[in-house]
Design a protein around this motif. Sequence first.
Motif, PDB file in Angstrom:
ATOM      1  N   GLU A   1       0.774  -1.065   0.042  1.00 57.96           N
ATOM      2  CA  GLU A   1      -0.202  -0.101   0.086  1.00 57.96           C
ATOM      3  C   GLU A   1       0.808   1.354   0.024  1.00 57.96           C
ATOM      4  O   GLU A   1       0.194   2.306  -0.400  1.00 57.96           O
ATOM      5  CB  GLU A   1      -1.008  -0.041   1.318  1.00 57.96           C
ATOM      6  CG  GLU A   1      -2.069  -0.982   1.139  1.00 57.96           C
ATOM      7  CD  GLU A   1      -3.029  -0.991   2.215  1.00 57.96           C
ATOM      8  OE1 GLU A   1      -2.798  -0.130   3.205  1.00 57.96           O
ATOM      9  OE2 GLU A   1      -4.034  -1.519   2.496  1.00 57.96           O
ATOM     10  N   LYS A   2       2.112   1.457   0.443  1.00 55.30           N
ATOM     11  CA  LYS A   2       2.811   2.390   0.756  1.00 55.30           C
ATOM     12  C   LYS A   2       4.296   2.433  -0.174  1.00 55.30           C
ATOM     13  O   LYS A   2       4.621   3.341  -0.461  1.00 55.30           O
ATOM     14  CB  LYS A   2       2.993   2.635   2.205  1.00 55.30           C
ATOM     15  CG  LYS A   2       1.802   3.225   3.006  1.00 55.30           C
ATOM     16  CD  LYS A   2       1.893   3.369   4.410  1.00 55.30           C
ATOM     17  CE  LYS A   2       0.824   3.801   5.241  1.00 55.30           C
ATOM     18  NZ  LYS A   2       0.980   3.864   6.566  1.00 55.30           N
ATOM     19  N   ARG A   3       4.777   1.181  -0.178  1.00 50.40           N
ATOM     20  CA  ARG A   3       6.026   1.169  -0.879  1.00 50.40           C
ATOM     21  C   ARG A   3       5.933   0.911  -2.242  1.00 50.40           C
ATOM     22  O   ARG A   3       5.823  -0.142  -2.945  1.00 50.40           O
ATOM     23  CB  ARG A   3       6.904   0.047  -0.148  1.00 50.40           C
ATOM     24  CG  ARG A   3       7.275   0.385   1.075  1.00 50.40           C
ATOM     25  CD  ARG A   3       8.041  -0.561   1.823  1.00 50.40           C
ATOM     26  NE  ARG A   3       9.307  -0.779   1.062  1.00 50.40           N
ATOM     27  CZ  ARG A   3      10.361  -0.159   1.131  1.00 50.40           C
ATOM     28  NH1 ARG A   3      10.571   0.822   2.014  1.00 50.40           N
ATOM     29  NH2 ARG A   3      11.603  -0.195   0.494  1.00 50.40           N
ATOM     30  N   HIS A   4       5.784   1.880  -3.163  1.00 51.28           N
ATOM     31  CA  HIS A   4       5.490   1.625  -4.372  1.00 51.28           C
ATOM     32  C   HIS A   4       5.655   3.142  -5.129  1.00 51.28           C
ATOM     33  O   HIS A   4       5.613   4.262  -4.755  1.00 51.28           O
ATOM     34  CB  HIS A   4       4.054   1.323  -4.828  1.00 51.28           C
ATOM     35  CG  HIS A   4       3.097   2.235  -4.438  1.00 51.28           C
ATOM     36  ND1 HIS A   4       2.657   3.417  -4.980  1.00 51.28           N
ATOM     37  CD2 HIS A   4       2.009   1.976  -3.249  1.00 51.28           C
ATOM     38  CE1 HIS A   4       1.513   3.849  -4.500  1.00 51.28           C
ATOM     39  NE2 HIS A   4       1.043   3.090  -3.399  1.00 51.28           N
ATOM     40  N   PRO A   5       5.990   3.436  -6.596  1.00 48.49           N
ATOM     41  CA  PRO A   5       6.123   4.082  -7.272  1.00 48.49           C
ATOM     42  C   PRO A   5       4.617   5.285  -7.098  1.00 48.49           C
ATOM     43  O   PRO A   5       3.757   4.765  -6.940  1.00 48.49           O
ATOM     44  CB  PRO A   5       6.516   4.052  -8.534  1.00 48.49           C
ATOM     45  CG  PRO A   5       6.844   2.389  -8.731  1.00 48.49           C
ATOM     46  CD  PRO A   5       5.751   1.934  -7.362  1.00 48.49           C
TER      47      PRO A   5
ATOM     48  N   SER B   1       2.938   9.689   5.652  1.00 51.06           N
ATOM     49  CA  SER B   1       3.920  10.582   6.201  1.00 51.06           C
ATOM     50  C   SER B   1       5.086  11.104   5.486  1.00 51.06           C
ATOM     51  O   SER B   1       5.418  10.153   4.342  1.00 51.06           O
ATOM     52  CB  SER B   1       4.343   9.846   7.442  1.00 51.06           C
ATOM     53  OG  SER B   1       5.045   8.664   7.479  1.00 51.06           O
ATOM     54  N   LEU B   2       5.863  12.053   5.817  1.00 48.41           N
ATOM     55  CA  LEU B   2       6.948  12.356   5.100  1.00 48.41           C
ATOM     56  C   LEU B   2       7.935  11.457   5.118  1.00 48.41           C
ATOM     57  O   LEU B   2       8.024  10.665   6.034  1.00 48.41           O
ATOM     58  CB  LEU B   2       7.657  13.651   5.759  1.00 48.41           C
ATOM     59  CG  LEU B   2       6.850  14.818   5.454  1.00 48.41           C
ATOM     60  CD1 LEU B   2       7.307  15.934   6.685  1.00 48.41           C
ATOM     61  CD2 LEU B   2       7.130  15.331   3.986  1.00 48.41           C
TER      62      LEU B   2
ATOM     63  N   LYS C   1      13.229  13.696   4.639  1.00 49.33           N
ATOM     64  CA  LYS C   1      12.631  14.996   4.805  1.00 49.33           C
ATOM     65  C   LYS C   1      12.124  15.486   6.157  1.00 49.33           C
ATOM     66  O   LYS C   1      12.102  16.525   6.525  1.00 49.33           O
ATOM     67  CB  LYS C   1      11.407  15.005   3.552  1.00 49.33           C
ATOM     68  CG  LYS C   1      11.728  15.042   2.348  1.00 49.33           C
ATOM     69  CD  LYS C   1      10.367  15.225   1.390  1.00 49.33           C
ATOM     70  CE  LYS C   1      10.894  15.328  -0.210  1.00 49.33           C
ATOM     71  NZ  LYS C   1       9.746  15.430  -0.994  1.00 49.33           N
ATOM     72  N   LYS C   2      12.116  14.330   7.028  1.00 46.45           N
ATOM     73  CA  LYS C   2      11.326  14.529   8.252  1.00 46.45           C
ATOM     74  C   LYS C   2      12.566  15.430   9.182  1.00 46.45           C
ATOM     75  O   LYS C   2      12.064  16.276   9.974  1.00 46.45           O
ATOM     76  CB  LYS C   2      11.200  13.240   8.950  1.00 46.45           C
ATOM     77  CG  LYS C   2       9.979  12.479   8.427  1.00 46.45           C
ATOM     78  CD  LYS C   2       9.654  11.097   9.307  1.00 46.45           C
ATOM     79  CE  LYS C   2       8.390  10.705   9.002  1.00 46.45           C
ATOM     80  NZ  LYS C   2       8.190   9.163   9.945  1.00 46.45           N
ATOM     81  N   ASN C   3      13.730  15.179   8.872  1.00 45.99           N
ATOM     82  CA  ASN C   3      14.763  15.710   9.636  1.00 45.99           C
ATOM     83  C   ASN C   3      15.420  16.867   9.113  1.00 45.99           C
ATOM     84  O   ASN C   3      16.545  17.274   9.418  1.00 45.99           O
ATOM     85  CB  ASN C   3      15.932  14.554   9.973  1.00 45.99           C
ATOM     86  CG  ASN C   3      15.219  13.578  11.117  1.00 45.99           C
ATOM     87  OD1 ASN C   3      14.250  13.936  11.840  1.00 45.99           O
ATOM     88  ND2 ASN C   3      15.446  12.461  10.870  1.00 45.99           N
ATOM     89  N   SER C   4      14.993  17.192   7.833  1.00 45.60           N
ATOM     90  CA  SER C   4      15.517  18.290   7.102  1.00 45.60           C
ATOM     91  C   SER C   4      15.481  19.845   7.918  1.00 45.60           C
ATOM     92  O   SER C   4      14.395  20.049   8.625  1.00 45.60           O
ATOM     93  CB  SER C   4      14.854  18.679   5.752  1.00 45.60           C
ATOM     94  OG  SER C   4      13.577  19.170   5.970  1.00 45.60           O
ATOM     95  N   SER C   5      16.466  20.400   7.653  1.00 48.62           N
ATOM     96  CA  SER C   5      16.494  21.894   8.362  1.00 48.62           C
ATOM     97  C   SER C   5      15.368  22.852   7.915  1.00 48.62           C
ATOM     98  O   SER C   5      14.807  23.424   8.598  1.00 48.62           O
ATOM     99  CB  SER C   5      17.720  22.558   7.828  1.00 48.62           C
ATOM    100  OG  SER C   5      17.832  22.581   6.700  1.00 48.62           O
ATOM    101  N   LEU C   6      14.770  22.404   6.607  1.00 50.50           N
ATOM    102  CA  LEU C   6      13.851  23.491   6.148  1.00 50.50           C
ATOM    103  C   LEU C   6      12.469  23.057   7.009  1.00 50.50           C
ATOM    104  O   LEU C   6      11.475  23.936   7.439  1.00 50.50           O
ATOM    105  CB  LEU C   6      13.507  23.002   4.868  1.00 50.50           C
ATOM    106  CG  LEU C   6      12.581  24.171   4.093  1.00 50.50           C
ATOM    107  CD1 LEU C   6      12.704  25.500   4.541  1.00 50.50           C
ATOM    108  CD2 LEU C   6      12.315  23.936   2.669  1.00 50.50           C
ATOM    109  N   THR C   7      12.338  21.756   7.199  1.00 56.68           N
ATOM    110  CA  THR C   7      11.080  21.154   7.871  1.00 56.68           C
ATOM    111  C   THR C   7      11.220  21.647   9.352  1.00 56.68           C
ATOM    112  O   THR C   7      10.070  22.164   9.798  1.00 56.68           O
ATOM    113  CB  THR C   7      10.809  19.735   7.714  1.00 56.68           C
ATOM    114  OG1 THR C   7      11.033  19.376   6.388  1.00 56.68           O
ATOM    115  CG2 THR C   7       9.859  19.086   8.642  1.00 56.68           C
ATOM    116  N   LYS C   8      12.331  21.484   9.964  1.00 56.74           N
ATOM    117  CA  LYS C   8      12.371  21.889  11.395  1.00 56.74           C
ATOM    118  C   LYS C   8      12.226  23.468  11.515  1.00 56.74           C
ATOM    119  O   LYS C   8      11.543  23.975  12.419  1.00 56.74           O
ATOM    120  CB  LYS C   8      13.717  21.677  11.748  1.00 56.74           C
ATOM    121  CG  LYS C   8      13.987  20.201  11.937  1.00 56.74           C
ATOM    122  CD  LYS C   8      15.559  19.907  12.762  1.00 56.74           C
ATOM    123  CE  LYS C   8      15.866  18.460  12.856  1.00 56.74           C
ATOM    124  NZ  LYS C   8      17.243  18.262  13.385  1.00 56.74           N
ATOM    125  N   ALA C   9      12.612  24.263  10.587  1.00 54.46           N
ATOM    126  CA  ALA C   9      12.289  25.814  10.644  1.00 54.46           C
ATOM    127  C   ALA C   9      11.028  25.917  10.427  1.00 54.46           C
ATOM    128  O   ALA C   9      10.592  26.767  11.045  1.00 54.46           O
ATOM    129  CB  ALA C   9      13.188  26.486   9.184  1.00 54.46           C
TER     130      ALA C   9
END
Length: 206
Positions: free
Chosen positions: A76-80, A150-151, A155-163
């Motif tokens: 359901e989640k791991r696919h193109p 979910s992300l 991307k979850k730990n990216s600086s932009l997301t944290k900002a």
Amino acid sequence: MNNYAKIIVAGSPISKSNFKLFNLNGRAILPYNSGKYHDRYALYEEEIAYEARIQNPSTVLTESLIAVLKVYYKSEKRHPDTNNITKSIFDGIEKSGLIINDAQIRRMIIEEYYDKDNPRFELELFGESFYTINYEIVKKDVKDKPIEYSLPSNKKNSSLTKAKETIPRDCNNTCYICGKGNGNGQLLSANNGKMKICKECLKKLF
């Protein structure tokens, strides 16, 4: 006149964008016999072309078409991204000679399903001079369990997301990404002047 065709190809559908290589001039290429993983897409395209022709012998669709594509993934989640694989599929269909050009597809419905034991895609093509299409969205009487997304971890730990989580958007005296102040005129306007980004963070974005 031929006005209908159906193609079923077994296996998990793959996206063309994941298998591109680039030559020295920066031009995207899809290798066939490099002996590398990237050959997989070219082989998949050939398989689609073969199945399309073998399942529809002597059929050539020359008019504008309606396409109904049903894609069955293992998970359901791991696919193109389903929207991206349509190009891959129609490249193979066009190569088979079943259609003249994928520009013939004027209306298309894509449906995503899951079958861990038999991943595949099923494609039906209908000539518009013989067929039309009607569809509607109806509210369910009983709500299904939602499939939540979910992300991705990168991307979850990216600086932009944290900002975005910690720094107010209307802050004009600190960098939107790292939160540093406007020392030595380091902040630059971004997003039509709605935010400020320091030069160091701007470099990291590119």
